[in-house]
Design a protein around this motif. Structure first.
Motif, short mmCIF file in Angstrom:
data_model
loop_
_atom_site.label_atom_id
_atom_site.label_comp_id
_atom_site.label_asym_id
_atom_site.label_seq_id
_atom_site.Cartn_x
_atom_site.Cartn_y
_atom_site.Cartn_z
N LYS A 669 8.71 -84.20 19.81
CA LYS A 669 9.54 -83.41 18.30
C LYS A 669 8.91 -83.57 17.16
N SER A 670 8.05 -85.10 16.44
CA SER A 670 7.63 -84.99 15.82
C SER A 670 6.40 -85.97 15.34
N VAL A 671 6.04 -85.61 14.49
CA VAL A 671 4.39 -86.52 15.00
C VAL A 671 4.63 -86.93 13.35
N LEU A 682 5.42 -91.44 16.71
CA LEU A 682 5.79 -90.60 17.94
C LEU A 682 7.03 -90.28 18.35
N LYS A 683 7.60 -89.34 17.53
CA LYS A 683 9.36 -89.32 17.73
C LYS A 683 9.36 -88.47 19.59
N TYR A 684 9.98 -89.10 20.09
CA TYR A 684 10.58 -88.53 21.32
C TYR A 684 12.05 -87.45 21.34
N SER A 685 12.83 -87.14 21.90
CA SER A 685 14.11 -86.47 22.06
C SER A 685 14.19 -85.54 23.17
N ASN A 686 15.27 -85.60 23.74
CA ASN A 686 16.51 -84.50 24.60
C ASN A 686 15.45 -84.55 25.95
N GLY A 687 15.78 -85.86 26.40
CA GLY A 687 14.79 -86.94 27.03
C GLY A 687 16.07 -86.20 28.76
N SER A 688 16.11 -86.54 29.07
CA SER A 688 17.02 -86.79 30.62
C SER A 688 18.68 -87.37 29.98
N LYS A 689 19.23 -86.88 30.63
CA LYS A 689 21.22 -87.47 30.30
C LYS A 689 21.23 -88.47 30.16
N CYS A 690 21.85 -88.82 29.35
CA CYS A 690 22.83 -90.53 29.43
C CYS A 690 23.78 -90.38 28.49
N ASN A 691 24.92 -90.59 30.17
CA ASN A 691 26.10 -90.01 29.11
C ASN A 691 26.71 -88.85 28.95
N ASN A 692 26.53 -88.98 27.16
CA ASN A 692 27.39 -87.60 26.61
C ASN A 692 26.00 -87.46 25.80
N ASN A 693 25.00 -88.00 26.12
CA ASN A 693 23.42 -87.48 24.81
C ASN A 693 22.88 -87.29 25.92
N SER A 694 21.80 -87.74 25.52
CA SER A 694 20.24 -88.11 26.29
C SER A 694 19.07 -88.73 25.74
N TYR A 695 18.50 -89.22 26.33
CA TYR A 695 17.41 -90.52 26.01
C TYR A 695 16.55 -89.69 25.69
N THR A 696 16.20 -91.16 24.25
CA THR A 696 15.09 -90.98 23.29
C THR A 696 14.08 -92.38 23.37
N SER A 697 13.31 -91.76 22.31
CA SER A 697 12.54 -93.16 22.28
C SER A 697 11.09 -92.96 20.90
#
Length: 841
Positions: A669-671, A682-697
């Motif tokens: 998502k951003s550097v 390094l920010k990561y978003s919109n990963g696999s589905k996790c409950n009602n959201n998505s995984y982020t790291s």
């Protein structure tokens, strides 16, 4: 809060004071708050015996005032004034009684109008009454700096009388025999403010620690809230994110605080009816003056924050850490980085007396010399010549003040040896500065000593703007910066007093000192260049300026004191050194080119695996992380095993660099290049589905040029997110490829900096050969005058481009003092606070 930061808003208010609440002269110091059905009784701020005196060095003047009544002593032989200005033995009434009083949006304002300042303008004095739970009712106002002859004066008066009801919990916890205390994070006059996102209009989280939020301008939160959301886009701007209910606790190995029963959760898919907030504290012994970071949970009605801080470490580990860094009769507070130095008390005899009249004689960090007790005795019972403990120089840190522990005295009961504890405390102003025998037992003696040497006074070493620049990495704790120029030496520290140096006796507490050095390497003609009183600010060019004031007497103007200015210029990816520029108007001026001044800069990603900073033009090849191992595995606390592949994630795990069990933890998502903290996120978003959201790291790379490639480690994990930290040399300056050649220069400080080399012998030889070739080529090229002239024109052009290409940060102050007197209609408006701008605002 820098005094100058507040001035831009303060001066602006003089033209826009509206809808003031005027009350009768008998009750205007009982200020109502209709929203809370509360009345703030400020009458104790006035005195029936004498007027309050405020002295100001520049301009040289004295103010005599009352807040809630007319002056006791007439002003210029006339009645009816509450504020009187005395200058050159002449009195002027600058504030008539009574004032107009306003209590609006959490701001209590007293507005006094005086006599004519000029033909068309009258004097005005505006006083903000601000909550400070630690300020006594007899506190004094602080006068903001102003120009000589200025007609508008401004003050801030901190007092507990302006505070509402607060809700607190115990801030300590014991876990597995270790003691933890987060009370040092509790703020008494302001709150912590954390933005949800990196844009100026995003909602903000306002919070305090183990205490409800201080209700004030910019924080009109529900009264029991420990955390609340400030969303200017909503009609009801402030909503509770949880109330202060229970003390800190441990869960899953993490020290946490949880604020519960906030506003109603509007997400129908969440079973929990109310919003709550969890703050997870991570012990980082070197982390001081940090604030929490928002992680996740806004959509789940469970806000989660992480806080890296030394305050999260156990008291036992903090004390052990402080012992490792202690000096002779000095020790550093590992939470605040403040150094307690009691060397001035050494080599002197002190005496305390017990209730029976028996005298105990002792020394600080040294043995007694009269040999009445046995050799090496630090404290002696003068009647029986009994050693109550042997001396040592090991000052030990503890919260509340350092202490000495003299052990191995004479035998007492049951084969034990007597010992003595001497505790040093920061007592209240005006308290006795002498030691006092507090307790004595058959084998133990306890002495308490209130001394100013145990008092901490530190300024915040960051700029007070939303994109705050953090100068903490420049603070020195072991050695001062030394700059040599024109046959003299400047000893300098940043935001802190000078580190004690043998032979350097500049005024205690000075942050900068000018000295001459004799042929015997002795310091002479020491001149203090000022003390750290104000936080860094931004000038009109959006450069960081740090000012030290109140130094030695100015030789050419004895009524002024010497000061020093340090301007920090965003430049190369190294800390550099300050450079002395000039001396003008009793002020020493320095300039410091450093990447620390760049703050956080948004970077970019270039396939296959390069990150770059578009401002400084630095590029880092992250493929070096995978020369030996394609995938790095990290184990979590819940049995999870994460796989990390920064360079190849798009090929093997649903496009994610971080993966667990087939679930990708987001795409890039951003550097973010954060030069003030020397890390890259390094920010990561919109990963696999996790409950009602998505995984982020998030993967945070931290420069460490002595660790090699390093390896990632898990910093924090939750149900749908994970955060990693990776210490590595790959993102250090020596691995950067710069496309801006004019930035590669040597610090002009007169000090040779030598960096460690990790290259191989063959690389060193190749470097020498290339250098020789380059020098020969340059000599051949520059033999002709026209070539030299062309080269100079290139240099001038590059210098111009460097100045013109400076990042222009848009600044909006978020701290309360900077917004006390003016509420900007445009929250994204850029502002400056140079002296000229402030005086003409």
């Amino acid at each position: 809060m820098s005094k100058f930061n507040g001035l831009l808003f303060l001066y602006s208010l003089s033209a826009v004071i509206t809808s003031a609440l005027t009350v009768t002269s008998t009750s205007f110091c009982e200020v109502p708050d209709h929203n809370l059905s509360r009345v703030y009784n400020l009458t104790k701020l006035s005195s029936n015996n004498k007027d309050i005196i405020i002295k100001h060095d520049y301009p040289k003047e004295t103010i005599r005032m009352q807040l809630c009544s007319a002056l006791i002593k007439k002003c210029n032989n006339q009645d009816g004034y509450a504020i009187c200005l005395i200058k050159n033995n002449t009195e002027k009434g600058i504030g008539k009684f009574p004032p107009e009083v306003e209590n609006k949006s959490g701001r209590i304002l007293f507005n006094f109008i005086g006599d004519n300042c000029s033909l068309e303008i009258k004097y005005t004095v505006q006083i903000i009454i601000k909550c400070d739970y630690n300020a006594a009712s007899n506190s004094y106002p602080e006068l903001f700096p102003h120009a000589d002859g200025q007609c508008n004066l401004f003050m801030v008066w901190k007092t507990a009388l302006a505070c509402g009801q607060r809700f607190q919990t115990n801030c300590t916890v014991v876990n597995d025999g270790y003691h933890y205390d987060l009370s040092s994070l509790t703020r008494s006059s302001e709150n912590y403010v954390i933005r949800i996102r990196n844009d100026m209009k995003s909602p903000k989280i306002v919070l305090n620690v183990c205490q409800s939020i201080i209700r004030q301008y910019g924080a009109l939160c529900p009264i029991k809230s420990g955390a609340c959301l400030d969303d200017t886009e909503k009609l009801n701007r402030y909503s509770s994110l949880g109330e202060v209910q229970k003390p800190p606790f441990f869960k899953n190995g993490y020290l946490q605080i949880e604020y519960q029963d906030g506003a109603l959760c509007k997400n129908k898919n969440i079973k929990t009816p109310h919003i709550k907030t969890t703050i997870i504290f991570i012990c980082v012994l070197e982390a001081t003056e940090t604030i929490p970071e928002y992680v996740d949970g806004m959509d789940d009605c469970h806000y989660q924050l992480i806080w890296n801080t030394a305050a999260a470490c156990s008291i036992e580990s903090l004390r052990e850490y402080s012992v490792k860094t202690a000096g002779i009769c000095s020790v550093t507070n590992p939470i605040t980085n403040f150094t307690y130095d009691l060397q001035s008390l050494m080599n002197r005899d002190f005496t305390v007396v017990n209730t029976s009249g028996i005298k105990y004689k002792f020394r600080v960090c040294g043995a007694l010399t009269d040999n009445a007790c046995r050799i090496e005795t630090g404290i002696c019972n003068s009647k029986y010549n009994t050693s109550l403990g042997q001396a040592n120089t090991n000052l030990i840190w503890q919260q509340g003040g350092p202490y000495l522990n003299y052990t191995n005295g004479d035998l007492c009961e049951n084969g034990m040896h007597h010992y003595t504890v001497i505790g040093f405390f920061c007592g209240p102003e005006g308290s006795s500065n002498q030691p006092l025998l507090m307790e004595e037992y058959p084998c133990q003696t306890v002495i308490h000593w209130n001394t100013d040497l145990a008092c901490e006074k530190r300024i915040k070493c960051t700029t007070n703007n939303d994109d705050e620049i953090n100068l903490n990495p420049l603070i020195q704790s072991t050695n001062n910066y030394i700059v040599r120029a024109n046959g003299t030496e400047f000893h300098i520290n940043i935001c802190r007093p000078l580190v004690p140096t043998r032979g350097l006796t500049c005024a205690h507490g000075s942050a900068a000192c000018k000295v001459s050095v004799t042929s015997e390497n002795e310091y002479t003609n020491e001149i203090s260049l000022g003390f750290p009183e104000d936080s860094p600010t931004l000038n009109k060019d959006l450069q960081i300026v740090l000012r030290y004031i109140g130094g030695s007497q100015c030789p050419e103007n004895p009524v002024k004191s010497i000061s020093s200015n340090f301007t920090f210029v965003c430049d190369n990816n190294n800390q550099g050194l300050p450079v002395y520029k000039t001396y003008v108007n009793c002020t020493y001026v320095f300039e410091w080119n450093t990447s620390i001044a760049c703050g956080a800069v948004i970077g970019g990603w270039t396939p296959p695996c390069t990150i770059k900073d578009g401002f400084l033009s630095y590029e880092y090849d992250l493929s070096l992380l995978y020369e030996r191992r394609q995938i790095h595995y990290v184990k979590g606390k819940q049995g999870k095993e994460y796989s990390i592949n920064i360079c190849g994630g798009e090929k093997y795990c649903n496009g994610s660099a971080v993966c667990h069990g087939g679930n990708g933890y987001g795409s890039l998502k951003s550097v973010i290049f954060d030069y003030s903290r020397d890390d890259i996120k390094l920010k990561y978003s919109n990963g696999s589905k996790c409950n009602n959201n998505s995984y982020t790291s998030e993967v945070r790379f931290i420069c460490n040029d002595s660790i090699g490639i390093g390896a990632p480690k898990l910093l924090l994990e939750s149900q749908c997110s994970a955060e990693f930290e990776w210490h590595t040399e790959v993102i250090c300056a020596k691995h950067a490829n710069s496309r801006d050649a004019d930035r590669e220069k040597v610090p002009s400080s007169g000090i040779l900096l030598v960096s460690s080399s990790h290259g191989k012998h063959a690389g060193a030889i190749a470097g020498i050969v290339l250098t020789v070739i380059a020098v020969l080529a340059a000599l051949i090229y520059f033999r002709k005058p026209e070539k030299r002239a062309r080269f100079r024109s290139w240099i001038n052009l590059l210098s111009f481009r460097r100045g013109a290409g400076r990042v222009q940060y848009c600044r909006v102050d978020t701290t309360e003092e900077a917004r006390l007197l003016f509420d900007a209609s445009d929250p994204t408006q850029c502002q400056t606070d140079s002296d000229d701008d402030l005086l003409h605002a």
